[in-house]
Structure formats: structure tokens, C-alpha cells
Design a protein around this motif. Structure first.
Motif, PDB file in Angstrom:
ATOM      1  N   ARG A  20       0.870  -1.171   0.000  1.00  0.00           N
ATOM      2  CA  ARG A  20       0.000   0.000   0.000  1.00  0.00           C
ATOM      3  C   ARG A  20       0.909   1.224   0.000  1.00  0.00           C
ATOM      4  N   VAL A  21       0.495   2.279  -0.707  1.00  0.00           N
ATOM      5  CA  VAL A  21       1.349   3.450  -0.873  1.00  0.00           C
ATOM      6  C   VAL A  21       0.598   4.722  -0.529  1.00  0.00           C
ATOM      7  N   ILE A  22       1.263   5.578   0.254  1.00  0.00           N
ATOM      8  CA  ILE A  22       0.774   6.926   0.546  1.00  0.00           C
ATOM      9  C   ILE A  22       1.660   7.918  -0.197  1.00  0.00           C
ATOM     10  N   LEU A  23       1.060   8.834  -0.937  1.00  0.00           N
ATOM     11  CA  LEU A  23       1.803   9.894  -1.603  1.00  0.00           C
ATOM     12  C   LEU A  23       1.486  11.227  -0.939  1.00  0.00           C
ATOM     13  N   THR A  24       2.510  11.964  -0.576  1.00  0.00           N
ATOM     14  CA  THR A  24       2.282  13.329  -0.118  1.00  0.00           C
ATOM     15  C   THR A  24       1.895  14.197  -1.310  1.00  0.00           C
ATOM     16  N   ASN A  25       1.426  15.395  -1.009  1.00  0.00           N
ATOM     17  CA  ASN A  25       1.053  16.301  -2.104  1.00  0.00           C
ATOM     18  C   ASN A  25       2.239  16.617  -2.998  1.00  0.00           C
ATOM     19  N   THR A  26       3.411  16.784  -2.404  1.00  0.00           N
ATOM     20  CA  THR A  26       4.585  17.091  -3.219  1.00  0.00           C
ATOM     21  C   THR A  26       5.066  15.864  -3.988  1.00  0.00           C
ATOM     22  N   ALA A  27       4.852  14.666  -3.455  1.00  0.00           N
ATOM     23  CA  ALA A  27       5.234  13.459  -4.189  1.00  0.00           C
ATOM     24  C   ALA A  27       4.471  13.360  -5.503  1.00  0.00           C
ATOM     25  N   GLN A  28       3.240  13.851  -5.503  1.00  0.00           N
ATOM     26  CA  GLN A  28       2.420  13.778  -6.706  1.00  0.00           C
ATOM     27  C   GLN A  28       2.898  14.723  -7.812  1.00  0.00           C
ATOM     28  N   GLN A  29       3.824  15.612  -7.468  1.00  0.00           N
ATOM     29  CA  GLN A  29       4.436  16.445  -8.496  1.00  0.00           C
ATOM     30  C   GLN A  29       5.455  15.658  -9.314  1.00  0.00           C
ATOM     31  N   PHE A  30       5.864  14.496  -8.787  1.00  0.00           N
ATOM     32  CA  PHE A  30       6.871  13.668  -9.460  1.00  0.00           C
ATOM     33  C   PHE A  30       6.294  12.343  -9.965  1.00  0.00           C
ATOM     34  N   ILE A  31       5.405  11.721  -9.199  1.00  0.00           N
ATOM     35  CA  ILE A  31       4.824  10.425  -9.550  1.00  0.00           C
ATOM     36  C   ILE A  31       3.308  10.516  -9.361  1.00  0.00           C
ATOM     37  N   THR A  32       2.556  10.037 -10.313  1.00  0.00           N
ATOM     38  CA  THR A  32       1.098  10.115 -10.201  1.00  0.00           C
ATOM     39  C   THR A  32       0.540   8.948  -9.399  1.00  0.00           C
ATOM     40  N   PRO A  33      -0.592   9.136  -8.731  1.00  0.00           N
ATOM     41  CA  PRO A  33      -1.255   8.029  -8.049  1.00  0.00           C
ATOM     42  C   PRO A  33      -1.576   6.871  -8.996  1.00  0.00           C
ATOM     43  N   LEU A  34      -1.881   7.188 -10.262  1.00  0.00           N
ATOM     44  CA  LEU A  34      -2.178   6.131 -11.228  1.00  0.00           C
ATOM     45  C   LEU A  34      -0.977   5.210 -11.430  1.00  0.00           C
ATOM     46  N   THR A  35       0.212   5.786 -11.520  1.00  0.00           N
ATOM     47  CA  THR A  35       1.415   4.962 -11.671  1.00  0.00           C
ATOM     48  C   THR A  35       1.582   4.028 -10.484  1.00  0.00           C
ATOM     49  N   VAL A  36       1.458   4.567  -9.283  1.00  0.00           N
ATOM     50  CA  VAL A  36       1.658   3.784  -8.063  1.00  0.00           C
ATOM     51  C   VAL A  36       0.594   2.703  -7.920  1.00  0.00           C
ATOM     52  N   SER A  37      -0.654   3.048  -8.184  1.00  0.00           N
ATOM     53  CA  SER A  37      -1.730   2.060  -8.044  1.00  0.00           C
ATOM     54  C   SER A  37      -1.582   0.943  -9.074  1.00  0.00           C
ATOM     55  N   THR A  38      -1.080   1.273 -10.260  1.00  0.00           N
ATOM     56  CA  THR A  38      -0.861   0.246 -11.286  1.00  0.00           C
ATOM     57  C   THR A  38       0.230  -0.723 -10.853  1.00  0.00           C
ATOM     58  N   LEU A  39       1.316  -0.207 -10.287  1.00  0.00           N
ATOM     59  CA  LEU A  39       2.426  -1.058  -9.871  1.00  0.00           C
ATOM     60  C   LEU A  39       2.084  -1.894  -8.640  1.00  0.00           C
ATOM     61  N   SER A  40       1.326  -1.339  -7.721  1.00  0.00           N
ATOM     62  CA  SER A  40       1.006  -2.048  -6.479  1.00  0.00           C
ATOM     63  C   SER A  40      -0.264  -2.873  -6.574  1.00  0.00           C
ATOM     64  N   ARG A  41      -1.039  -2.659  -7.659  1.00  0.00           N
ATOM     65  CA  ARG A  41      -2.348  -3.330  -7.843  1.00  0.00           C
ATOM     66  C   ARG A  41      -3.301  -2.985  -6.711  1.00  0.00           C
ATOM     67  N   HIS A  42      -3.158  -1.761  -6.222  1.00  0.00           N
ATOM     68  CA  HIS A  42      -4.048  -1.312  -5.155  1.00  0.00           C
ATOM     69  C   HIS A  42      -4.133   0.205  -5.203  1.00  0.00           C
ATOM     70  N   GLN A  43      -5.218   0.735  -4.709  1.00  0.00           N
ATOM     71  CA  GLN A  43      -5.397   2.178  -4.668  1.00  0.00           C
ATOM     72  C   GLN A  43      -4.218   2.866  -3.998  1.00  0.00           C
ATOM     73  N   ALA A  44      -3.755   3.959  -4.569  1.00  0.00           N
ATOM     74  CA  ALA A  44      -2.750   4.807  -3.931  1.00  0.00           C
ATOM     75  C   ALA A  44      -3.485   5.847  -3.086  1.00  0.00           C
ATOM     76  N   TYR A  45      -2.986   6.095  -1.866  1.00  0.00           N
ATOM     77  CA  TYR A  45      -3.663   6.995  -0.945  1.00  0.00           C
ATOM     78  C   TYR A  45      -3.001   8.368  -0.950  1.00  0.00           C
ATOM     79  N   THR A  46      -3.827   9.409  -0.923  1.00  0.00           N
ATOM     80  CA  THR A  46      -3.348  10.792  -0.891  1.00  0.00           C
ATOM     81  C   THR A  46      -4.087  11.540   0.217  1.00  0.00           C
ATOM     82  N   ASP A  47      -3.683  12.790   0.414  1.00  0.00           N
ATOM     83  CA  ASP A  47      -4.374  13.597   1.429  1.00  0.00           C
ATOM     84  C   ASP A  47      -5.844  13.810   1.078  1.00  0.00           C
ATOM     85  N   ALA A  48      -6.170  13.749  -0.200  1.00  0.00           N
ATOM     86  CA  ALA A  48      -7.580  13.873  -0.590  1.00  0.00           C
ATOM     87  C   ALA A  48      -8.409  12.738   0.009  1.00  0.00           C
ATOM     88  N   ASP A  49      -7.827  11.552   0.081  1.00  0.00           N
ATOM     89  CA  ASP A  49      -8.524  10.420   0.710  1.00  0.00           C
ATOM     90  C   ASP A  49      -8.620  10.611   2.222  1.00  0.00           C
TER      91      ASP A  49
END
Length: 404
Positions: A35-64
Motif C-alpha cells: 500500500r502506498v501513501i503519496l504526499t502532495n509534493t510526491a504527486q508532483q513527481f509520480i502520479t497516483p495512477l502509476t503507483v496504483s498500477t504497480l502495487s495493484r491497489h489504490q494509492a492513498y493521498t491527502d484527498a482520501d
């Protein structure tokens, strides 16, 4: 060691986030629940879609995190779910928050809501990393037993600066995660001094020809890593090892040598300060009787090569071993591995010998895996089925801790 474990990854904002994608992919391929948590600044470099595709699970952000609660708070669920927490890249900002116990986003709230070991992999510009305030925070955080660290290394950074601050490589992070999952973060060899030899030696006939063996040093490197991860102060004396296998930076002392004579000198120099000595190196038994300072022309090479014996390092150590020291040898064998190993154990006055087959598939020289039988001088034996060399290293340390 990783199969069906739950690893939570918190990604900070930095260019090194791209390396974490390789970590995520590799962990999933090894059977890890990621499972992966991305900070807001992390999303400036890697998208939640990329992470969720690699982990086969939803990527979590502050919006969640700030969504209305439908069951239990997200940071509580994630904190309780994780067996291990990796924060990579760890930025100066997140480091400061962790040191102060602040919690203003999903990542830092989840840290406070969890109790599992946390591995920190920092990455930042050299000037940022070397700031006194950053170094103070870094040292302070390591005073807490649940925090474990890897890196940073030195090299070419994204800012074109050459210096410290480079995040550890994905393979090194995964090795560290494996150790932490095995030990659950416990450092049961804290303060112990462990001296390890690794790799093969080379006995030169002339500047370009030598007598050697297929040893790569992987077993010795695994022993050094496992020992250091369990709190030991490690000195590794090793023959030639491919640079890509060597950790950068290593969190233990490494002393490179080439010949058996050089290894003998270094082992004897550092022997007295060690509590546990593990001789995993494949040391040559013989060397050319004559050495030529210049390359011998092919047509002048001797038809038969006169050889002479080299010193038996481990036998020497067995003679001078003190009662508080534990001396461990390796016996690489074919066929019956136990009988010759027991003979070597007795002749060389060892406390433990590791008998391992080199005629089995995926074991022995050059392999990532190994299998063995641990034999104690008092007769206890333990059979280890095929596993990674890192796991075998940990099981050997378990054997030592139980027997001593």
C-alpha cells in the motif's frame, strides 16, 4: 522472507521517487501486499495512477485522508495493517515533522498511528543534507528504536551536484526490508563485534594470470548485512567482488584484499577485537611457486606448474581463539557434505561449521540462494533448506544466539 507481508510505503516529494516505483514493482512480484501513501509534493513527481498500477491497489493521498469517514479512520487502518513502513524518499520536510512528532498529512498521521518498524531512505541535495539542522534531526530520530535507516549514498545528483544525499538503490532497500521483516526490527547482536571474510582469493602467476575459484562474495555480503541489521559492529574482509554487488554506502567497515596472504594478514590484525568470526571466504589452498613481474609470453608458459601451499587461515585462528570467541567456518562440498565438514570442524578447532553443497542447483558459488547444515562442536545440527543467502545468514545468527 517477503511473501504475504504487508508493507506500507510513504513517498515524499523528490526526484528519487522514481526509484521507489521499482521498489513497489519488485515487492509485488515477490508476493508482498503493498500500500502506498503519496504526499502532495510526491504527486508532483509520480502520479497516483502509476503507483496504483504497480502495487495493484489504490494509492492513498491527502484527498482520501480528508474524506468523510465511512468506517474507521484511514490512518488508523493503514497503521494497524502494516508489518513494516518504508518512507522513501525521505525529504528534509518530512524528517523535521517526524522528529517533532508533527502530524499534518496522511503520511505523518499514519506514522503516529502505527507501531511497526519504520525504514527511512533519505534523498536530497548535498547542501540540504549537510545542513546542521537536518543532521540534528537525522541523528535525533535514530535514537528511537523503531526507526531504521539506509543511506544516503554519494554520487551524481539530479541537481548535477556530486556529493552525498543520493537515495539508496532499490535492491539495497529491498534487502534491508527483508532483514527488518525477519528480525521485526530487533537488534539482538547489539554491540557484538563480528569479523567476516568473503569472496575468493587470487594467486597470481604473472600480472594477468591467476589461480582462483568461482566465489562471488554474495554469502559473505549477506552475513555482513544481516549482522549489521541486528546491531553488530561488522568488519568485512573480502577478496575481489563485483562493484555492483557492494552496498553503497555500506554501514560496516570493508577491507578489500586480493591474495590469501593479504587476507591472512588482515584477519590476524582484526581477530582479537572480534566476538564472532565467520570465515565464509573461499581461500586458495595453493599458489604458483614462482611469480613473474611481467606477463609471460604464451610460448614460455610452463607445461607443468609448480605449486606451494598457502597458509591455512582458519586453522591459525582456531589455535589462538579465546574462550569468549566464536569461530565459524564454511565447508563447500560435493556428495556427502557432513562427514568432511565434521572432520574440518574438529581439526581446525571451530565452534560451528556450515556445510553447504556446491553440486546442487541454485546453491553455492554465484547463486542468490543457498542451503546448508549447521554443525556445532558439541554435536547439535540444523538443516537449512534452500533459501536466499540473506535468510541463511539470519538463520546462522539465530543458531549462534541459541547455542552460545
Amino acid at each position: 522472507m517477503l511473501n504475504q507481508q504487508n508493507i506500507l510505503i510513504g513517498m515524499g516529494g523528490g526526484i528519487a521517487a522514481y526509484k521507489v516505483c521499482e521498489v513497489i514493482s519488485s515487492l509485488f512480484q515477490q508476493g508482498v501486499n503493498v500500500r502506498v501513501i503519496l504526499t502532495n509534493t510526491a504527486q508532483q513527481f509520480i502520479t497516483p495512477l502509476t503507483v496504483s498500477t504497480l502495487s495493484r491497489h489504490q494509492a492513498y493521498t491527502d484527498a482520501d485522508f480528508w474524506q468523510p469517514i465511512h468506517s474507521r479512520p484511514l490512518h488508523i487502518e493503514l497503521g494497524e495493517w502494516a508489518n513494516l513502513f518504508l518512507i522513501a524518499p525521505l525529504t528534509a520536510n518530512t524528517l523535521g515533522k517526524l522528529t517533532s512528532g508533527l502530524a499534518d498529512n496522511l503520511l505523518t498521521n499514519t506514522v503516529l498511528a502505527s507501531n511497526c518498524p519504520i525504514l527511512l531512505a533519505p534523498a536530497m541535495n548535498t547542501d540540504m543534507w549537510e545542513q546542521p539542522t537536518v543532521q540534528r534531526n537525522w541523528q535525533q530520530l535514530q535514537e528511537y528504536s523503531r526507526y531504521h535507516t539506509i543511506g544516503p549514498g554519494a554520487g551524481l545528483l539530479a541537481c548535477d551536484r556530486v556529493g552525498s544525499g543520493r537515495m539508496a538503490e532499490p535492491s539495497e532497500i529491498i534487502t534491508k526490508l527483508q532483514s527488518l521483516l525477519y528480525t521485526k526490527g530487533q537488534q539482538d547482536f547489539q554491540g557484538k563485534r563480528i569479523l567476516i571474510s568473503a569472496g575468493g582469493t587470487r594467486e597470481y602467476l604473472d600480472p594477468v594470470r591467476f589461480i582462483g575459484n568461482p566465489a562471488t562474495g554474495k554469502m559473505g555480503l549477506a552475513l555482513a548485512q544481516a549482522s549489521r541489521d541486528r546491531g553488530a559492529v561488522v568488519t568485512l574482509i573480502h577478496g575481489p567482488i563485483a562493484s555492483e554487488l557492494l552496498p553503497t554506502p555500506s554501514n560496516y567497515r570493508r577491507i578489500p584484499v586480493v591474495s590469501a596472504g593479504q587476507m591472512e594478514k588482515e584477519m590476524l590484525t582484526h581477530f582479537s577485537e572480534a566476538d564472532i568470526i565467520i570465515m565464509s571466504a573461499a581461500v586458495a589452498d595453493v599458489k604458483p611457486a614462482q611469480y613473474s613481474q611481467v606477463k609471460l609470453p604464451k610460448n614460455t608458459l610452463p607445461k607443468s606448474l609448480e605449486l606451494e601451499s598457502v597458509s591455512d587461515i582458519i586453522a591459525q585462528l582456531g589455535k589462538i581463539k579465546e574462550p569468549h570467541q566464536c569461530l565459524i567456518g564454511f565447508a563447500a562440498q560435493t556428495g556427502d557434505i557432513v562427514t568432511p565438514a565434521i572432520d574440518k570442524l574438529k581439526r581446525k578447532q571451530l565452534d560451528i561449521i556450515v556445510a553447504n553443497p556446491v553440486d546442487q542447483n541454485n546453491a553455492g558459488f554465484g547463486s542468490d540462494n543457498n542451503q546448508a547444515i549447521f554443525i556445532h562442536a558439541k554435536g547439535q545440527q540444523k538443516k537449512i533448506d534452500s533459501c536466499s543467502k540473506l535468510e541463511l545468514a539470519h538463520q546462522l545468527l539465530d543458531f549462534v544466539a541459541k547455542i552460545r
